[in-house]
Design an enzyme around this catalytic site. Structure first.
Site, PDB file in Angstrom:
ATOM      1  N   GLU A  33      -6.065   6.845  -1.392  1.00  0.00           N
ATOM      2  CA  GLU A  33      -5.939   5.689  -0.509  1.00  0.00           C
ATOM      3  C   GLU A  33      -6.513   4.438  -1.169  1.00  0.00           C
ATOM      4  OE1 GLU A  33      -4.153   5.600   1.947  1.00  0.00           O
ATOM      5  OE2 GLU A  33      -4.053   7.602   2.846  1.00  0.00           O
ATOM      6  N   HIS A  61       1.552   4.396  -3.009  1.00  0.00           N
ATOM      7  CA  HIS A  61       1.563   5.866  -2.979  1.00  0.00           C
ATOM      8  C   HIS A  61       2.772   6.418  -3.738  1.00  0.00           C
ATOM      9  CE1 HIS A  61      -1.886   6.664  -0.508  1.00  0.00           C
ATOM     10  NE2 HIS A  61      -1.445   5.972   0.514  1.00  0.00           N
ATOM     11  N   HIS A  88       0.831  -1.205   0.000  1.00  0.00           N
ATOM     12  CA  HIS A  88       0.000   0.000   0.000  1.00  0.00           C
ATOM     13  C   HIS A  88       0.867   1.255   0.000  1.00  0.00           C
ATOM     14  CE1 HIS A  88      -3.373   2.666   1.240  1.00  0.00           C
ATOM     15  NE2 HIS A  88      -2.427   3.274   1.941  1.00  0.00           N
ATOM     16  N   GLU A  89       1.881   1.294   0.866  1.00  0.00           N
ATOM     17  CA  GLU A  89       2.739   2.474   0.950  1.00  0.00           C
ATOM     18  C   GLU A  89       3.527   2.682  -0.349  1.00  0.00           C
ATOM     19  OE1 GLU A  89       2.479   4.634   3.319  1.00  0.00           O
ATOM     20  OE2 GLU A  89       1.069   3.355   4.385  1.00  0.00           O
TER      21      GLU A  89
END
Length: 252
Positions: free
Chosen positions: A184, A129, A125-126
């Site tokens: 997100e 970004h 997920h990070e």
């Protein structure tokens, strides 16, 4: 008094305005006018992370947390062409972040809470970004605001050399930035796709949300609630992942 001095410095480098609304617009225009290249963002991000590493307890090479993280991310030292460098902060906070230069920092508290698959899902997920350029844009915004506070750095359209304290302020601004709910969700999608194409457990992404949701009401609730404040509802995120997995034949 310090705030007043900063305000006067800003006014000295901005067009003369007749009211507060005009001043606010002038500040916004000044922020937007500062040109920062992607290369500068990566360089400042790298410097800021190095400063963060110096200020936080970093788990050593032989530390069990580092060894565990190395096992988890072993095949993933380069992701989508971006070299990734991983470190563990021996801090009990439940958190992780990634920056535009490819630095990923995982906190001990998150590793205590999550399984190996869930840690990888959070990292995915990070990194999402970073791949989606959310981290780059957040750092650019923090740099621009720092440039305005410091009279636009070296001059219009340029970022001057930042001191350690200024760089620390910039990174605090970056860490405090809140991604939009769409950003997100897109990072969630990246993590799901990353796990799927590498034969990993996509359901771990859903269960990581469930654990964060449970913890948000516990003793560390303040920090976790802040971490999740800009995210879509955790239950909805989890259900969204389960639904994708069912469509893909990866869950019942």
């Amino acid at each position: 008094m310090k705030k007043l001095i900063i305000l006067f410095c800003m006014m000295g480098s901005l067009p003369v305005v007749s009211n507060a609304q005009g001043l606010g617009q002038a500040v916004a225009d000044a922020i937007g006018s500062v040109t920062i290249s992607n290369e500068q963002v990566a360089q400042y991000s790298k410097q800021a992370v190095q400063q963060m590493d110096a200020k936080n307890p970093v788990a050593g090479a032989n530390d069990p947390y580092t060894q565990r993280l190395n096992r988890i991310v072993g095949p993933f030292r380069t992701i989508d062409g971006i070299p990734i460098n991983y470190k563990v902060y021996a801090v009990k906070d439940v958190n992780a972040f990634a920056t535009a230069d490819g630095s990923v920092r995982v906190f001990k508290g998150l590793m205590d809470l999550m399984s190996d698959d869930e840690v990888l899902a959070v990292i995915g997920h990070e990194i999402g970004h970073v791949i989606n350029q959310d981290s780059r844009d957040a750092m650019k915004s923090a740099l621009r605001r720092s440039a305005v506070r410091n009279a636009l750095g070296a001059g219009p359209g340029a970022i001057g050399r930042l001191s350690r304290s200024q760089l620390g302020d910039v990174f605090d601004g970056f860490l405090g930035a809140k991604f939009s709910r769409d950003q997100e969700s897109q990072a969630d999608d990246y993590s799901y796709d990353f796990l799927k194409r590498n034969g990993k457990n996509v359901i771990a992404l859903a269960t990581s949300f469930e654990k964060l949701a449970k913890l948000s009401g516990g003793s560390q609730g303040g920090k976790v609630a802040e971490l999740m404040s800009s995210h879509p509802d955790s239950k909805a995120r989890s259900e969204r992942i389960y639904e994708r997995a069912r469509r893909d034949g990866l869950a019942r």
